[in-house]
Design an enzyme around this catalytic site. Sequence first.
Site, PDB file in Angstrom:
ATOM      1  N   ASP A   5       0.577   0.373  -0.611  1.00  7.83           N
ATOM      2  CA  ASP A   5      -0.305  -0.137  -1.669  1.00  7.83           C
ATOM      3  C   ASP A   5      -1.751   0.299  -1.444  1.00  7.83           C
ATOM      4  O   ASP A   5      -2.152   0.609  -0.330  1.00  7.83           O
ATOM      5  CB  ASP A   5      -0.206  -1.670  -1.691  1.00  7.83           C
ATOM      6  CG  ASP A   5      -0.788  -2.251  -2.964  1.00  7.83           C
ATOM      7  OD1 ASP A   5      -0.943  -1.509  -3.957  1.00  7.83           O
ATOM      8  OD2 ASP A   5      -1.090  -3.455  -2.973  1.00  7.83           O
ATOM      9  N   ASN A  45       6.352  -0.454 -12.240  1.00 12.44           N
ATOM     10  CA  ASN A  45       5.301   0.566 -12.323  1.00 12.44           C
ATOM     11  C   ASN A  45       5.296   1.326 -13.657  1.00 12.44           C
ATOM     12  O   ASN A  45       4.315   1.997 -13.983  1.00 12.44           O
ATOM     13  CB  ASN A  45       5.411   1.582 -11.176  1.00 12.44           C
ATOM     14  CG  ASN A  45       4.983   1.027  -9.834  1.00 12.44           C
ATOM     15  OD1 ASN A  45       5.478   1.430  -8.788  1.00 12.44           O
ATOM     16  ND2 ASN A  45       4.051   0.086  -9.834  1.00 12.44           N
TER      17      ASN A  45
HETATM   18  C1  FPP Z   1       0.583   1.706  -4.911  1.00 13.47           C
HETATM   19  O1  FPP Z   1      -0.808   1.905  -5.027  1.00 13.47           O
HETATM   20  C2  FPP Z   1       1.280   2.957  -4.834  1.00 13.47           C
HETATM   21  C3  FPP Z   1       2.174   3.428  -5.729  1.00 13.47           C
HETATM   22  C4  FPP Z   1       2.592   2.698  -6.930  1.00 13.47           C
HETATM   23  C5  FPP Z   1       2.781   4.739  -5.577  1.00 13.47           C
HETATM   24  C6  FPP Z   1       3.166   5.167  -4.210  1.00 13.47           C
HETATM   25  C7  FPP Z   1       3.252   6.610  -4.230  1.00 13.47           C
HETATM   26  C8  FPP Z   1       2.794   7.435  -3.287  1.00 13.47           C
HETATM   27  C9  FPP Z   1       2.251   7.013  -1.991  1.00 13.47           C
HETATM   28  C10 FPP Z   1       2.800   8.869  -3.587  1.00 13.47           C
HETATM   29  C11 FPP Z   1       3.786   9.744  -3.037  1.00 13.47           C
HETATM   30  C12 FPP Z   1       5.051   9.215  -2.555  1.00 13.47           C
HETATM   31  C13 FPP Z   1       5.979  10.023  -2.036  1.00 13.47           C
HETATM   32  C14 FPP Z   1       7.233   9.464  -1.512  1.00 13.47           C
HETATM   33  C15 FPP Z   1       5.770  11.458  -1.943  1.00 13.47           C
HETATM   34  P1  FPP Z   1      -1.540   1.405  -6.337  1.00 13.47           P
HETATM   35  O2  FPP Z   1      -1.683   2.547  -7.243  1.00 13.47           O
HETATM   36  O3  FPP Z   1      -0.836   0.222  -6.893  1.00 13.47           O
HETATM   37  O4  FPP Z   1      -2.923   1.001  -5.748  1.00 13.47           O
HETATM   38  P2  FPP Z   1      -3.874  -0.162  -6.266  1.00 13.47           P
HETATM   39  O5  FPP Z   1      -3.186  -1.448  -5.985  1.00 13.47           O
HETATM   40  O6  FPP Z   1      -5.075   0.051  -5.449  1.00 13.47           O
HETATM   41  O7  FPP Z   1      -4.096   0.078  -7.729  1.00 13.47           O
END
Ligand code: FPP
Length: 239
Positions: free
Chosen positions: A19, A67
């Site tokens: 996250d 998501n």
């Molecule tokens: C949460 O951060 C993250 C995600 C929804 C996506 C996770 C994806 C990756 C780490 C990219 C690549 C993955 C692979 C397996 C190659 P957020 O966007 O919810 O952050 P925030 O809470 O700060 O908005």
Amino acid sequence: MNESIDPNRLPKHIAIIMDGNGRWARSRGLPRIEGHRQGANSVEAALTACGELGIPYLTLYAFSNENWKRPKEELDFLMGLLRTYLANQTERLIKNGVRLQVIGRRDGLSPDVIDAIDQAIEKCKDGAMQTLVLAINYGSRQEIVDAVREIAFDVQQGRINIESIDESTIAKHLYTRDYPDPDLLIRTSGEMRISNFLLWQISYAELLVTSKAWPEFGKEDLYAAVAQYGKRNRRFGGI
Ligand code: FPP
């Protein structure tokens, strides 16, 4: 091996809620997608650290079924990033003996993503050192719904007696049926939530929430988490 890590007290399975990508990017004046791009590097770091430590299972929450509520540009970018990762990292995974698995519902994913997933799984199927499980379009409640449907069907077909249904019946019908339950669940970026991730499987997992955002979570952070895990006293309901 890092001095504070007890090799006899290693988790066998680490699960991570990655996250804070968006907040990490925003706090640097960057678009949110830059956080995801950088987050993909942290995926490599965590996988490498698990390989170095000899931790055989790593499960990463890459995309939840909630998501889909994000803006289209972000969704396109995330799906593109997953596709690129699956296509470009396969050789590295094979070289490092990593078996790739994906959990989650396929309905809703585009055919090119499904194709990238299938190809990567097939190419990495002989990896014997580590298993990397990517949760993509995953939701734990949906997983339980799918398990209940399968079990109900088996009952209907006369393959299972209702009286014989126990915890292992449920576990055997989850997407994770082939992996041990996580011993350690890490969440980055400070939120104290599980967010519909592996609800059944983390019943006895140790929880570790770090304030670091996922893009800044490096190998040394995974080592530190494992060292902390080694100091926990796991009682599984005993004393
Ligand atoms: C949460 O951060 C993250 C995600 C929804 C996506 C996770 C994806 C990756 C780490 C990219 C690549 C993955 C692979 C397996 C190659 P957020 O966007 O919810 O952050 P925030 O809470 O700060 O908005």
